[in-house]
Design a protein around this motif. Structure first.
Motif, PDB file in Angstrom:
ATOM      1  N   HIS A 122     -37.731  32.137  23.811  1.00 28.35           N
ATOM      2  CA  HIS A 122     -38.021  30.738  24.139  1.00 28.35           C
ATOM      3  C   HIS A 122     -36.724  29.998  24.503  1.00 28.35           C
ATOM      4  CE1 HIS A 122     -39.549  26.700  23.893  1.00 28.35           C
ATOM      5  NE2 HIS A 122     -38.889  26.417  22.787  1.00 28.35           N
ATOM      6  N   ARG A 125     -35.563  31.100  27.869  1.00 31.15           N
ATOM      7  CA  ARG A 125     -36.351  30.477  28.955  1.00 31.15           C
ATOM      8  C   ARG A 125     -35.889  29.034  29.183  1.00 31.15           C
ATOM      9  NH1 ARG A 125     -38.961  25.744  30.076  1.00 31.15           N
ATOM     10  NH2 ARG A 125     -40.052  25.627  28.081  1.00 31.15           N
ATOM     11  N   VAL A 126     -35.723  28.293  28.080  1.00 28.55           N
ATOM     12  CA  VAL A 126     -35.291  26.894  28.195  1.00 28.55           C
ATOM     13  C   VAL A 126     -33.936  26.839  28.910  1.00 28.55           C
ATOM     14  CG1 VAL A 126     -34.552  24.868  26.863  1.00 28.55           C
ATOM     15  CG2 VAL A 126     -36.621  26.092  26.207  1.00 28.55           C
ATOM     16  N   SER A 131     -33.763  23.389  31.040  1.00 26.00           N
ATOM     17  CA  SER A 131     -34.517  22.329  30.361  1.00 26.00           C
ATOM     18  C   SER A 131     -33.751  21.709  29.195  1.00 26.00           C
ATOM     19  CB  SER A 131     -35.853  22.882  29.858  1.00 26.00           C
ATOM     20  OG  SER A 131     -36.518  23.547  30.895  1.00 26.00           O
ATOM     21  N   ARG A 136     -33.543  16.020  27.757  1.00 28.17           N
ATOM     22  CA  ARG A 136     -34.021  16.929  26.714  1.00 28.17           C
ATOM     23  C   ARG A 136     -32.901  17.481  25.840  1.00 28.17           C
ATOM     24  NH1 ARG A 136     -37.094  17.459  31.168  1.00 28.17           N
ATOM     25  NH2 ARG A 136     -39.309  17.112  30.833  1.00 28.17           N
ATOM     26  N   GLY A 143     -33.823  22.320  18.521  1.00 29.07           N
ATOM     27  CA  GLY A 143     -34.155  23.728  18.698  1.00 29.07           C
ATOM     28  C   GLY A 143     -33.123  24.647  18.064  1.00 29.07           C
ATOM     29  N   HIS A 244     -39.894  18.243  17.140  1.00 28.63           N
ATOM     30  CA  HIS A 244     -39.672  18.990  18.395  1.00 28.63           C
ATOM     31  C   HIS A 244     -40.825  18.733  19.376  1.00 28.63           C
ATOM     32  CE1 HIS A 244     -37.517  22.175  20.494  1.00 28.63           C
ATOM     33  NE2 HIS A 244     -38.600  22.939  20.592  1.00 28.63           N
ATOM     34  N   SER A 255     -40.821  20.284  31.028  1.00 31.04           N
ATOM     35  CA  SER A 255     -40.182  20.141  32.337  1.00 31.04           C
ATOM     36  C   SER A 255     -40.926  21.027  33.339  1.00 31.04           C
ATOM     37  CB  SER A 255     -38.723  20.586  32.244  1.00 31.04           C
ATOM     38  OG  SER A 255     -38.664  21.948  31.893  1.00 31.04           O
TER      39      SER A 255
HETATM   40  C1  HEM Z   1     -39.481  27.513  15.422  1.00 35.72           C
HETATM   41  C2  HEM Z   1     -38.912  27.471  16.610  1.00 35.72           C
HETATM   42  C3  HEM Z   1     -39.457  26.774  17.842  1.00 35.72           C
HETATM   43  C4  HEM Z   1     -40.746  26.410  18.171  1.00 35.72           C
HETATM   44  C5  HEM Z   1     -42.023  26.619  17.350  1.00 35.72           C
HETATM   45  C6  HEM Z   1     -40.695  25.765  19.469  1.00 35.72           C
HETATM   46  C7  HEM Z   1     -41.796  25.303  20.174  1.00 35.72           C
HETATM   47  C8  HEM Z   1     -41.743  24.738  21.445  1.00 35.72           C
HETATM   48  C9  HEM Z   1     -42.879  24.479  22.287  1.00 35.72           C
HETATM   49  C10 HEM Z   1     -44.328  24.817  21.956  1.00 35.72           C
HETATM   50  C11 HEM Z   1     -42.414  23.886  23.428  1.00 35.72           C
HETATM   51  C12 HEM Z   1     -43.249  23.471  24.656  1.00 35.72           C
HETATM   52  C13 HEM Z   1     -42.850  24.319  25.871  1.00 35.72           C
HETATM   53  C14 HEM Z   1     -42.861  25.798  25.706  1.00 35.72           C
HETATM   54  O1  HEM Z   1     -43.743  26.339  25.013  1.00 35.72           O
HETATM   55  O2  HEM Z   1     -41.962  26.458  26.278  1.00 35.72           O
HETATM   56  C15 HEM Z   1     -40.983  23.750  23.283  1.00 35.72           C
HETATM   57  C16 HEM Z   1     -40.131  23.145  24.214  1.00 35.72           C
HETATM   58  C17 HEM Z   1     -38.760  23.079  24.098  1.00 35.72           C
HETATM   59  N1  HEM Z   1     -37.976  23.752  23.171  1.00 35.72           N
HETATM   60 FE1  HEM Z   1     -38.678  24.756  21.566  1.00 35.72          FE
HETATM   61  N2  HEM Z   1     -39.381  25.717  19.888  1.00 35.72           N
HETATM   62  C18 HEM Z   1     -38.605  26.344  18.943  1.00 35.72           C
HETATM   63  C19 HEM Z   1     -37.238  26.590  19.021  1.00 35.72           C
HETATM   64  C20 HEM Z   1     -36.420  26.148  20.054  1.00 35.72           C
HETATM   65  C21 HEM Z   1     -35.040  26.554  20.273  1.00 35.72           C
HETATM   66  C22 HEM Z   1     -34.305  27.601  19.447  1.00 35.72           C
HETATM   67  C23 HEM Z   1     -34.576  25.829  21.340  1.00 35.72           C
HETATM   68  C24 HEM Z   1     -33.202  25.840  21.956  1.00 35.72           C
HETATM   69  C25 HEM Z   1     -32.104  25.954  21.293  1.00 35.72           C
HETATM   70  C26 HEM Z   1     -35.660  24.972  21.804  1.00 35.72           C
HETATM   71  C27 HEM Z   1     -35.573  24.046  22.802  1.00 35.72           C
HETATM   72  C28 HEM Z   1     -36.647  23.473  23.458  1.00 35.72           C
HETATM   73  C29 HEM Z   1     -36.571  22.555  24.560  1.00 35.72           C
HETATM   74  C30 HEM Z   1     -35.281  21.974  25.191  1.00 35.72           C
HETATM   75  C31 HEM Z   1     -37.889  22.304  24.970  1.00 35.72           C
HETATM   76  C32 HEM Z   1     -38.336  21.445  26.167  1.00 35.72           C
HETATM   77  C33 HEM Z   1     -38.479  22.446  27.294  1.00 35.72           C
HETATM   78  C34 HEM Z   1     -39.093  21.905  28.558  1.00 35.72           C
HETATM   79  O3  HEM Z   1     -39.390  20.711  28.636  1.00 35.72           O
HETATM   80  O4  HEM Z   1     -39.231  22.737  29.493  1.00 35.72           O
HETATM   81  N3  HEM Z   1     -36.770  25.224  21.018  1.00 35.72           N
HETATM   82  N4  HEM Z   1     -40.586  24.295  22.069  1.00 35.72           N
END
Ligand code: HEM
Length: 258
Positions: A122, A125-126, A131, A136, A143, A244, A255
């Motif tokens: 994940h 991908r971000v 993103s 963001r 994250g 988050h 995004s």
């Molecule tokens: C328990 C860990 C995490 C969960 C459950 C989680 C869950 C999610 C979900 C459901 C989204 C919506 C878009 C998608 O599914 O790709 C999202 C977006 C996002 N996450 Fe996470 N995330 C986690 C960890 C992280 C980590 C490790 C990072 C980066 C260091 C991160 C950064 C972001 C960012 C910047 C977005 C917005 C992305 C966009 O708008 O395209 N997340 N996250």
């Protein structure tokens, strides 16, 4: 003669739960989304490209699903596992030998491994889709903390079976805490916390000691890791996941490709 469906939908009980008619047009759909507790968690509309599987890989969603699997199987495991030197290992063997519970433990373990992999994917991908850029950037920071909490959940859970592998893996892993800057007794800047010629950070007061509850892995460590693994870290992770998701909404939804 009204149909059964109409009778049910016109009843007082139905109307007290569902305040609005079926969302057949856009205006009603918005009203229903905003006034239903479960639906209001979702955005009223999303960008089609933003939810494409080829764009998100659904890795955030899969990570969240695995977190839920861990929570449910973890709570069930707590009914059978006692975190004491006397019972911990025996309880794990019993879980394996009792077939229906054996699969419970395997589910918990494999979902944990999978969650570590999906959270990295994940993040990757971000990163690839850029993103992390404004607006963001704060969600990226949340994250990063979520990533650390996921790894800490794995680390603390590793000790609980209380077998040789667990004890020595945690002994080796926790030795790294000795090198924590400022707070590890062998770490950089440790000497800064020297008050009047007395070292504040010693083997008996440094970060490693705080983690283990003692100088070596023992019963205090098992108790500490159990509380961290089952209560403190999951609560912190749940809170941060909620923030988050809220930030994803407030930052304009997922995004989308330009
Ligand atoms: C328990 C860990 C995490 C969960 C459950 C989680 C869950 C999610 C979900 C459901 C989204 C919506 C878009 C998608 O599914 O790709 C999202 C977006 C996002 N996450 Fe996470 N995330 C986690 C960890 C992280 C980590 C490790 C990072 C980066 C260091 C991160 C950064 C972001 C960012 C910047 C977005 C917005 C992305 C966009 O708008 O395209 N997340 N996250």
């Amino acid at each position: 003669m009204p149909s059964i469906g109409e009778i049910v939908r016109n009843s007082q009980i139905w109307k007290s739960v569902f305040r609005h008619p079926a969302p057949l047009d856009r205006r009603n759909r918005i009203v229903v989304m905003l006034t239903n507790f479960f639906l209001h968690l979702h955005p009223v509309s999303v960008k089609k490209q933003g939810i494409a599987l080829s764009y998100t890989w659904c890795m955030g969603g899969v990570t969240f699903f695995l977190f839920l699997v861990e929570t449910v199987t973890g709570v069930l495991l707590m009914f059978y596992y006692r975190p004491t030197l006397e019972w911990a290992y025996a309880d794990i063997l019993a879980l394996r030998d009792v077939a229906s519970l054996g699969i419970l433990r395997e589910l918990h373990r494999w979902a944990a491994h999978a969650m570590v992999i999906t959270v990295w994917l994940h993040m990757y991908r971000v990163f690839l889709t850029g993103s992390y850029k404004p607006p963001r950037e704060f969600n990226w920071v949340i994250g990063v903390v979520l990533l650390l909490l996921t790894l800490l959940l794995s680390f603390t859970g590793y000790l609980l079976p209380w077998d040789q592998l667990a004890i020595w893996a945690i002994t080796v892993g926790s030795n790294m805490a000795r090198a924590t800057p400022l707070l590890g007794y062998e770490g950089p800047f440790q000497a800064v916390l020297n008050v009047g010629g007395v070292d504040m950070i010693t083997q008996g007061s440094d970060a490693r000691f705080g983690l283990l509850g003692a100088r070596f892995v023992g019963e205090e460590t098992l108790n500490r890791f159990y509380v961290l693994h089952c209560v403190a870290i999951p609560l912190a992770a749940a809170l941060l996941i909620a923030i988050h998701f809220w930030r994803v909404r407030k930052d304009g939804g997922i995004s989308a490709p330009l």
